[in-house]
Write a protein that holds these residues in place. Structure first.
Motif, PDB file in Angstrom:
ATOM      1  N   ILE A  88      52.442 -69.018  11.406  1.00 20.34           N
ATOM      2  CA  ILE A  88      51.149 -68.343  11.272  1.00 20.34           C
ATOM      3  C   ILE A  88      50.055 -69.105  12.021  1.00 20.34           C
ATOM      4  CG2 ILE A  88      49.329 -67.727   9.628  1.00 20.34           C
ATOM      5  CD1 ILE A  88      51.600 -65.781   9.624  1.00 20.34           C
ATOM      6  N   TYR A  89      50.048 -70.416  11.863  1.00 14.80           N
ATOM      7  CA  TYR A  89      49.020 -71.257  12.493  1.00 14.80           C
ATOM      8  C   TYR A  89      49.120 -71.171  14.016  1.00 14.80           C
ATOM      9  CZ  TYR A  89      45.923 -75.272  13.110  1.00 14.80           C
ATOM     10  OH  TYR A  89      44.883 -76.093  13.449  1.00 14.80           O
ATOM     11  N   SER A  90      50.345 -71.229  14.563  1.00 16.29           N
ATOM     12  CA  SER A  90      50.523 -71.157  16.009  1.00 16.29           C
ATOM     13  C   SER A  90      50.154 -69.787  16.539  1.00 16.29           C
ATOM     14  CB  SER A  90      51.975 -71.480  16.371  1.00 16.29           C
ATOM     15  OG  SER A  90      52.316 -72.791  15.962  1.00 16.29           O
ATOM     16  N   SER A  91      50.464 -68.740  15.766  1.00 12.82           N
ATOM     17  CA  SER A  91      50.106 -67.391  16.190  1.00 12.82           C
ATOM     18  C   SER A  91      48.594 -67.220  16.271  1.00 12.82           C
ATOM     19  CB  SER A  91      50.706 -66.376  15.216  1.00 12.82           C
ATOM     20  OG  SER A  91      50.330 -65.063  15.557  1.00 12.82           O
TER      21      SER A  91
ATOM     22  N   GLY B 228      46.661 -76.980   9.040  1.00 10.08           N
ATOM     23  CA  GLY B 228      47.385 -77.446  10.210  1.00 10.08           C
ATOM     24  C   GLY B 228      48.684 -78.148   9.917  1.00 10.08           C
ATOM     25  N   GLN B 229      49.039 -78.314   8.655  1.00 10.91           N
ATOM     26  CA  GLN B 229      50.267 -79.005   8.303  1.00 10.91           C
ATOM     27  C   GLN B 229      51.034 -78.185   7.278  1.00 10.91           C
ATOM     28  OE1 GLN B 229      49.358 -82.951   6.963  1.00 10.91           O
ATOM     29  NE2 GLN B 229      48.555 -83.623   8.930  1.00 10.91           N
TER      30      GLN B 229
ATOM     31  N   LEU C 255      55.355 -71.209  19.128  1.00  8.04           N
ATOM     32  CA  LEU C 255      55.791 -70.185  18.168  1.00  8.04           C
ATOM     33  C   LEU C 255      57.277 -69.865  18.362  1.00  8.04           C
ATOM     34  CD1 LEU C 255      55.129 -68.058  15.991  1.00  8.04           C
ATOM     35  CD2 LEU C 255      54.393 -66.542  17.833  1.00  8.04           C
ATOM     36  N   PHE C 256      57.691 -69.744  19.614  1.00  8.41           N
ATOM     37  CA  PHE C 256      59.110 -69.493  19.889  1.00  8.41           C
ATOM     38  C   PHE C 256      59.965 -70.693  19.476  1.00  8.41           C
ATOM     39  CE2 PHE C 256      57.805 -65.795  22.140  1.00  8.41           C
ATOM     40  CZ  PHE C 256      58.940 -65.023  22.312  1.00  8.41           C
ATOM     41  N   ALA C 257      59.451 -71.894  19.667  1.00  4.70           N
ATOM     42  CA  ALA C 257      60.190 -73.087  19.247  1.00  4.70           C
ATOM     43  C   ALA C 257      60.368 -73.111  17.735  1.00  4.70           C
ATOM     44  CB  ALA C 257      59.461 -74.344  19.723  1.00  4.70           C
ATOM     45  N   LEU C 258      59.352 -72.676  17.001  1.00  2.00           N
ATOM     46  CA  LEU C 258      59.439 -72.614  15.543  1.00  2.00           C
ATOM     47  C   LEU C 258      60.443 -71.556  15.099  1.00  2.00           C
ATOM     48  CD1 LEU C 258      55.631 -72.891  14.741  1.00  2.00           C
ATOM     49  CD2 LEU C 258      57.359 -74.584  14.133  1.00  2.00           C
TER      50      LEU C 258
END
Length: 262
Positions: free
Chosen positions: A212-215, A203-204, A223-226
């Motif tokens: 990958i984690y958000s997906s 998670g970090q 995910l879009f913010a990243l």
């Protein structure tokens, strides 16, 4: 005035793109889990600002470290190549392997050898950034006018003096071309490395690991913010290199001078 006009044009184009994005959602009836609205992306970026900045800083550190290491190693290797045509013919083609071997193919091996975390990400970034610096710096060093080399020899200059007082300064513009290319792909290399070895704790991690984690968690808005943060990081690297290039070259090299007449 021209810079202000250029900035306003960039802002206008960005606003139009956001409007088109929103229109696709409105008229295409796209569900939020597939394509969140710009407002939703902005809101989640504000809500999770701390974690976004943390991921941004991790990726920026690994990308900057890998890029800096590639500059040092690339200039050192180029100095060796510029000294000997035989060495250059024997070993220069092997630097092309750094570009022809897909980094995703060797990333699992690097993860196995180095372990998860910043070390692996930095090494992957270093590998992907090294070839452009070697290629451009070597070309700049060996393309010195032979008349200048003969002039140095007429004044009894040593090989070291020719190398460091003639060839290396002559190669600085070419070096910055390589660094400019590598600055862009450094972010790609860091994010690619994080997709395989981004974090040693769940998670970090950097932007790649967080993507990958958000997906996996179906957090499409974050995910879009990243992805937006990754693009910003690429722009930051580019403008830093462009600023350094102007600082070092604008007083003596035409490539960094502002044209008086367009």
């Amino acid at each position: 005035m021209k810079r202000l006009t250029g900035a306003l044009n960039a802002v206008a184009i960005f606003a139009v793109l956001l409007l088109l994005w929103q229109c696709v959602i409105w008229f295409g009836h796209v569900p939020p889990f597939m394509l969140p609205s710009p407002a939703k992306v902005g809101q989640v970026a504000v809500d999770r600002w701390a974690s976004l900045v943390h991921s941004f800083a991790i990726t920026a550190f690994a990308a900057a470290l890998g890029l800096a290491a590639s500059i040092v190693a690339g200039v050192g290797i180029s100095l060796i190549f510029a000294q000997s045509r035989w060495v250059r013919r024997m070993f220069y083609p092997y630097t092309l392997l750094l570009q022809t071997v897909p980094i995703v193919a060797i990333a699992p091996l690097i993860l196995m050898w180095v372990g998860a975390g910043t070390g692996s990400v930095t090494l992957i970034t270093f590998i992907i950034c090294l070839a452009p610096i070697i290629a451009n710096t070597t070309q700049g060093m060996v393309s010195v006018d032979e008349n200048l080399v003969h002039l140095f020899l007429m004044h009894n200059a040593t090989r070291g003096q020719i190398l460091f007082k003639l060839r290396l300064p002559h190669a600085i513009p070419a070096l910055f071309v390589g660094v400019r290319i590598s600055a862009g792909i450094a972010v790609i290399g860091a994010i690619t490395g994080e997709l395989f070895a981004g974090s040693s704790s769940v998670g970090q991690g950097g932007l790649g690991y967080s993507i990958i984690y958000s997906s996996q968690q179906l957090q499409t808005d974050y995910l879009f913010a990243l992805i937006a943060a990754s693009a910003v990081l690429g722009f930051v690297f580019y403008f830093i290199v462009a600023g350094l290039e102007w600082y070092f070259l604008h007083n003596w090299h035409e490539s960094a001078r502002t044209p008086e007449v367009e």
